[in-house]
Scaffold this motif. Sequence first.
Motif, short mmCIF file in Angstrom:
data_model
loop_
_atom_site.label_atom_id
_atom_site.label_comp_id
_atom_site.label_asym_id
_atom_site.label_seq_id
_atom_site.Cartn_x
_atom_site.Cartn_y
_atom_site.Cartn_z
N ASP A 1 -15.11 -0.23 6.36
CA ASP A 1 -16.29 -0.46 7.19
C ASP A 1 -16.03 -0.34 8.69
O ASP A 1 -16.93 -0.58 9.49
N THR A 2 -14.80 -0.01 9.08
CA THR A 2 -14.49 0.19 10.49
C THR A 2 -13.73 1.49 10.65
O THR A 2 -13.07 1.97 9.72
N GLN A 3 -13.79 2.04 11.85
CA GLN A 3 -13.06 3.26 12.13
C GLN A 3 -11.55 3.04 11.99
O GLN A 3 -10.82 3.91 11.53
N ALA A 4 -11.10 1.86 12.37
CA ALA A 4 -9.66 1.55 12.27
C ALA A 4 -9.20 1.59 10.81
O ALA A 4 -8.13 2.13 10.50
N ASP A 5 -10.02 1.02 9.90
CA ASP A 5 -9.67 1.06 8.48
C ASP A 5 -9.66 2.50 7.96
O ASP A 5 -8.78 2.88 7.18
N PHE A 6 -10.63 3.28 8.38
CA PHE A 6 -10.68 4.69 7.95
C PHE A 6 -9.43 5.43 8.41
O PHE A 6 -8.81 6.18 7.64
N LYS B 1 -4.38 8.07 7.18
CA LYS B 1 -2.94 8.30 7.41
C LYS B 1 -2.13 8.06 6.15
O LYS B 1 -1.07 8.68 5.95
N LEU B 2 -2.61 7.18 5.29
CA LEU B 2 -1.92 6.91 4.03
C LEU B 2 -2.22 7.97 2.97
O LEU B 2 -1.74 7.89 1.84
N LEU C 1 0.79 -1.23 0.00
CA LEU C 1 0.00 0.00 0.00
C LEU C 1 0.82 1.28 0.00
O LEU C 1 0.60 2.16 -0.86
N PRO C 2 1.77 1.46 0.94
CA PRO C 2 2.48 2.75 0.99
C PRO C 2 3.17 3.11 -0.32
O PRO C 2 3.09 4.26 -0.78
#
Length: 447
Positions: free
Chosen positions: A195-200, A205-206, A175-176
Motif C-alpha cells: 500500500d506504499t511506494q516504499a513497499d512496492f 527489488k526482491l 524474505l530473501p
Amino acid sequence: MNTIAAEDPRRQAVPGMTGSIEEQVYFARQPLLDRDAMLCGYELKARAAQPGDADLHATAIPIPDRLVGVHPVVRAAIQPAVRAALVGHIGYLDVTREMLFDESFAMLPTERFLLELPPDIAVDNQLIARIVTLHARRYRFVLDGVVQADHTFAQLLPYAEAVKIDFTGIASAMLPKLVAALRSAGKILIASGIDTQADFEAAFKLDFDRFQGYFFARPQASSARRVSAPRHALLNLLHLLGSEPTVAQLETELKLNPVLVMHLMRLANASSFASGRKVTTLRDAINATGTDRIARWTQLLLYADGRKVALENDPLLQLAATRARFMELAIAHLPAAGRDEADAAFLTGVFSFVDAVFGGSLEGTLNVLTLARPIRAAILTRDGVLGTLLSAIEALERGAWAELDALCVQLAPLTVARIAAFALEAAAWAGVADRNAEASGLERFED
C-alpha cells in the motif's frame, strides 16, 4: 454498461447474486499489478449475504435449472456481472476445502480464475488427491497469505503455480531466502499488502512478479512527472468548463492543445453524438459532444498514465472511473439525497484521490480545482451523504466488511450487497470506458 436490469429501482436484481438469501454471495474486488505497475488481475473476496440484506428476498434472481445446487461462490463467480467487472483480467478466487470437493466446482472456467488456498486449510491425503485431480483438469492454484514455510506450505507447494506472500506479516529477514527458493522452483511470486511506494520498491527489488495493494493510488515523491504539459492543459480546460464557457471560448482553449483536439474529434466521431454525420471541425465536435461529456472525459483523462497501454490495464484510471461511477449509481438510490448531491456524486468519486496525480496535499490540489464545498468536505473530512458513500466504496475496496456494515446503517435503504453490486456495475463501466458511447474519446496520450 448497465448490468442491473429493472424498471423499478426499488426492485432491481443484484448482479452476481441468485437464489435465496441464505445462498447469496457478493464480492469485493482488489487489484493486482505486474512489474510495470499495470493491472494483471483482481482478487475476488467473497462474503455470504447477512441478515441485514433481507431486502434481497424480494430482489433475488430466480436460479436457472442448470444452476440449482451449484455452490453459492461458484454460482456468483460465473455471473455475467462478475465477468464484466474482471475486464478480461484473471480473477483470483479464495476457495475452501468444502468448495474444492463440491462437484459443481467444474462449472468454474479454468482460464478465468486462479484458486487461492488459505494458509489454514486442512491438508490430508484426500485434499492432495483432489488438488491433483483438479490440476489435471487445468485448474491453477495459489498459496495465499504465506508468512512462514510451515508444514502446510511444504505439502501444497508442489501443486501451486504461484505463492502470495503477506509482505507486511512475514519476517523481513526471511524474505530473501524464501523468495530465492521459490524463484528457483519456478513459482510466480505475489506480494500482498503493498500500500506504499516504499513497499512496492522493496518487493520489486526482491524480484516479485505481481503486487496486490493500493500503492499506485497514493501521492508519491515522483508524482511530479504526471504534471506534464498535457496534465496542465487538462487542468486549464477543467477550470474553463467550470465557468459555463461559450463554444468560442472552448474552441480557443482547445486549439492551444492539439492532443486534446485529437481526442475530442475521436470522441465525437466514435460515438452517436455525431448523429450519423462525420464531424470535421472542432466547433462541430464541441457541439456534438456537449460540455458535460467533455468535462467527464477530461476528468478521467487526468488519471491516464502517459504510457501507451490499454485503458483497462491502467490501475489509477480504472480506480477513479469505478469510484466515480459507483457514486453516481448509489446516490440515485438514497431518497434523502438532493439534486446537488446527485450532480456532485461523480465529481466526488473522480477527484477523491487526485493528489495521486499531482502530488502535494489533497487539500491544496482541491483548492486548485475550485470544487464546490460539499465535494471538498466529502473528500477531505467525509462529511455529508457524499462523504459516507465515499467511505463505503473505500471500505469495499479493502474488503472491510464490518466497517461497511456500520456505514450502511447511515445509508439505508442501501445494503452491503447492493453496494457491492453497484461496485461491480461501476467496474464494468470503467473497464469499457474507451469503447463506451459516453466515453469513447478516452484514448491514451503521451506526456
